[in-house]
Design an enzyme around this catalytic site. Sequence first.
Site, PDB file in Angstrom:
ATOM      1  N   LYS A   1     -24.506  -8.997 -42.947  1.00 14.82           N
ATOM      2  CA  LYS A   1     -25.735  -9.528 -42.357  1.00 14.82           C
ATOM      3  C   LYS A   1     -25.539  -9.700 -40.864  1.00 14.82           C
ATOM      4  CE  LYS A   1     -27.962 -12.213 -46.032  1.00 14.82           C
ATOM      5  NZ  LYS A   1     -28.481 -13.546 -46.382  1.00 14.82           N
TER       6      LYS A   1
ATOM      7  N   GLY B   1     -31.749  -3.791 -46.618  1.00 16.31           N
ATOM      8  CA  GLY B   1     -33.021  -4.428 -46.313  1.00 16.31           C
ATOM      9  C   GLY B   1     -32.984  -5.165 -44.992  1.00 16.31           C
ATOM     10  N   SER B   2     -34.146  -5.617 -44.575  1.00 18.12           N
ATOM     11  CA  SER B   2     -34.255  -6.399 -43.340  1.00 18.12           C
ATOM     12  C   SER B   2     -35.426  -7.349 -43.470  1.00 18.12           C
ATOM     13  CB  SER B   2     -34.446  -5.487 -42.119  1.00 18.12           C
ATOM     14  OG  SER B   2     -35.654  -4.750 -42.242  1.00 18.12           O
ATOM     15  N   GLY B   3     -35.358  -8.426 -42.697  1.00 12.00           N
ATOM     16  CA  GLY B   3     -36.420  -9.421 -42.718  1.00 12.00           C
ATOM     17  C   GLY B   3     -36.771  -9.875 -41.328  1.00 12.00           C
ATOM     18  N   TYR B   4     -37.402 -11.043 -41.225  1.00 10.02           N
ATOM     19  CA  TYR B   4     -37.809 -11.578 -39.934  1.00 10.02           C
ATOM     20  C   TYR B   4     -36.616 -11.755 -38.998  1.00 10.02           C
ATOM     21  CZ  TYR B   4     -42.456 -12.754 -41.776  1.00 10.02           C
ATOM     22  OH  TYR B   4     -43.708 -12.686 -42.306  1.00 10.02           O
ATOM     23  N   THR B   5     -35.474 -12.130 -39.576  1.00  9.91           N
ATOM     24  CA  THR B   5     -34.326 -12.517 -38.755  1.00  9.91           C
ATOM     25  C   THR B   5     -33.153 -11.558 -38.863  1.00  9.91           C
ATOM     26  OG1 THR B   5     -34.943 -14.825 -39.125  1.00  9.91           O
ATOM     27  CG2 THR B   5     -32.764 -14.424 -38.223  1.00  9.91           C
ATOM     28  N   LYS B   6     -32.878 -11.057 -40.079  1.00 10.79           N
ATOM     29  CA  LYS B   6     -31.602 -10.391 -40.344  1.00 10.79           C
ATOM     30  C   LYS B   6     -31.774  -8.979 -40.877  1.00 10.79           C
ATOM     31  CE  LYS B   6     -31.141 -13.986 -42.746  1.00 10.79           C
ATOM     32  NZ  LYS B   6     -30.804 -15.033 -43.715  1.00 10.79           N
TER      33      LYS B   6
ATOM     34  N   VAL C   1     -29.529  -6.295 -43.353  1.00 10.74           N
ATOM     35  CA  VAL C   1     -28.461  -6.316 -44.348  1.00 10.74           C
ATOM     36  C   VAL C   1     -28.045  -4.880 -44.663  1.00 10.74           C
ATOM     37  CG1 VAL C   1     -27.705  -7.178 -46.590  1.00 10.74           C
ATOM     38  CG2 VAL C   1     -29.505  -8.389 -45.338  1.00 10.74           C
TER      39      VAL C   1
ATOM     40  N   ASP D   1     -37.897 -21.805 -48.175  1.00 10.52           N
ATOM     41  CA  ASP D   1     -38.497 -20.479 -48.360  1.00 10.52           C
ATOM     42  C   ASP D   1     -38.053 -19.953 -49.719  1.00 10.52           C
ATOM     43  OD1 ASP D   1     -39.820 -18.112 -48.005  1.00 10.52           O
ATOM     44  OD2 ASP D   1     -38.320 -17.223 -46.688  1.00 10.52           O
TER      45      ASP D   1
END
Length: 469
Positions: free
Chosen positions: A137, A116-121, A123, A247
């Site tokens: 990460k 997965g991935s998000g705003y910052t990282k 994985v 968060d």
Amino acid sequence: MTFSRNPFCTFFLLALLIFSLTVFLKKWHFGLQENKPFGDAARPDGLTAERERLLQQLEERQQELELLDITFDNIKSSEGFKDPHLSTSDSVNYINAKTVIGCEDLSGIKTVDFLGSGYTKTVLKAELPQGLFVALKSVNHQGTDMRLCMDDFKDPQGCHELVSFKLRKEIALLQRLQHPNIVELKGQCQDSALVGGITTVLEQGMPLQMIQLLQSPWEERFRVCLGLVRLLQYLTHSPLGSVALLDFQPRQFVMASGELKLTDLDDASIQEPACQEDSDCLLQFPLRNFTLRCSPSRICEGLNEMRNLYNAYRYFFIYLLPHQAPPLLKPLIHQIMNSTGDLKQSINETLVAFEEILRVYKSGLHLENLPPSITRDYAVLKGMRSVVNMEYRCRLSYTQQGCVLSVHSAREAALICSSHPQCTSFSLSSETTWTGRLLAAFRTGFSHLVPDVNSAVYMRRVKASGAVL
């Protein structure tokens, strides 16, 4: 140039020189050294101001990390270095906490899957040369944080440094906060050409799937909520003080070996908000608000704790606890739902209530009114098991193809079988759940029995007319 003999002038010039050198070294440290071969006039408008704002943000992030170090050093120097609210099993020797996997170990990694991935990282699931599966990460260079930074500052190196601070903060927190419901930091690599920047090596877990969890047995859903409460109690009394998860979302957690584990700590806060009056201590949620007292020390004491607890209620408890709970446990669950939904109890009191439910559930006290004669309608064959599947499906089963439920004893299994019209037999084995309860398999019939010293088959007796009792 000669220095003036005026002592004040000499001191002023020396101070100016030291200040200029300090600013230069800070900019050099953050990779923002000024290159002005053509002067300011050749730059795009506002670039100097943008670089100053970026430098200011970098310094603020650095101060946040330094605060963690200062707090941790103060804790280490205190006598005992253990939190009195933690149980023996949760107490950790933080001084000896070390990471094992480093940059050299990551040179031979084999990427297995994208997690997965998000705003910052970003994985990744990876396999290390020694066969260990871990989660890696690293900075998401295509993520929202990097994109917004580039839009504001047009500085790839500075933006990479700024976005990387969240990973650095997470590493610092994982080194200091160790608990069974927080993912384990197995290693790290910072600023290595081998992996392209900062990388954290974490215990591998599976992303939390709430829909799947809603379809799981109540015992497993209770385990998730219990683990969450134990975690929040630890965060309230952590070595760094009261920690707030700003968060707080299900996506910040993973499942590992049946346990809920917190995996994202970059938005955690270790400071209670300052206040001048009670109205400054306001907790706002979509459906309701709470106001806490401003303490004499001008701190909203307990606000981090209450924030975490109410988020646990609205994201987890409300969905996972009441649904299909054992009927005789529902009064205890109802009390928990009321107290957490209205923030009437502390996290310590909430944990006591959860532990009481666990004690009653494991001991079978909620079944004490079941008559012993309920198993008389079943003939038992001990040391036997069925090798032919004659199964039917039921809700909240441990298997998708059959009906496997946890029971405290044969009496509870007999009660369940008697309530299922299609059930004519069930079997018990030595296999248990995390609470020590037995797994019972319910079937529509039985045949082809074979010896098994760890199993027993219970068959419903048949009347002379052929009807099942």
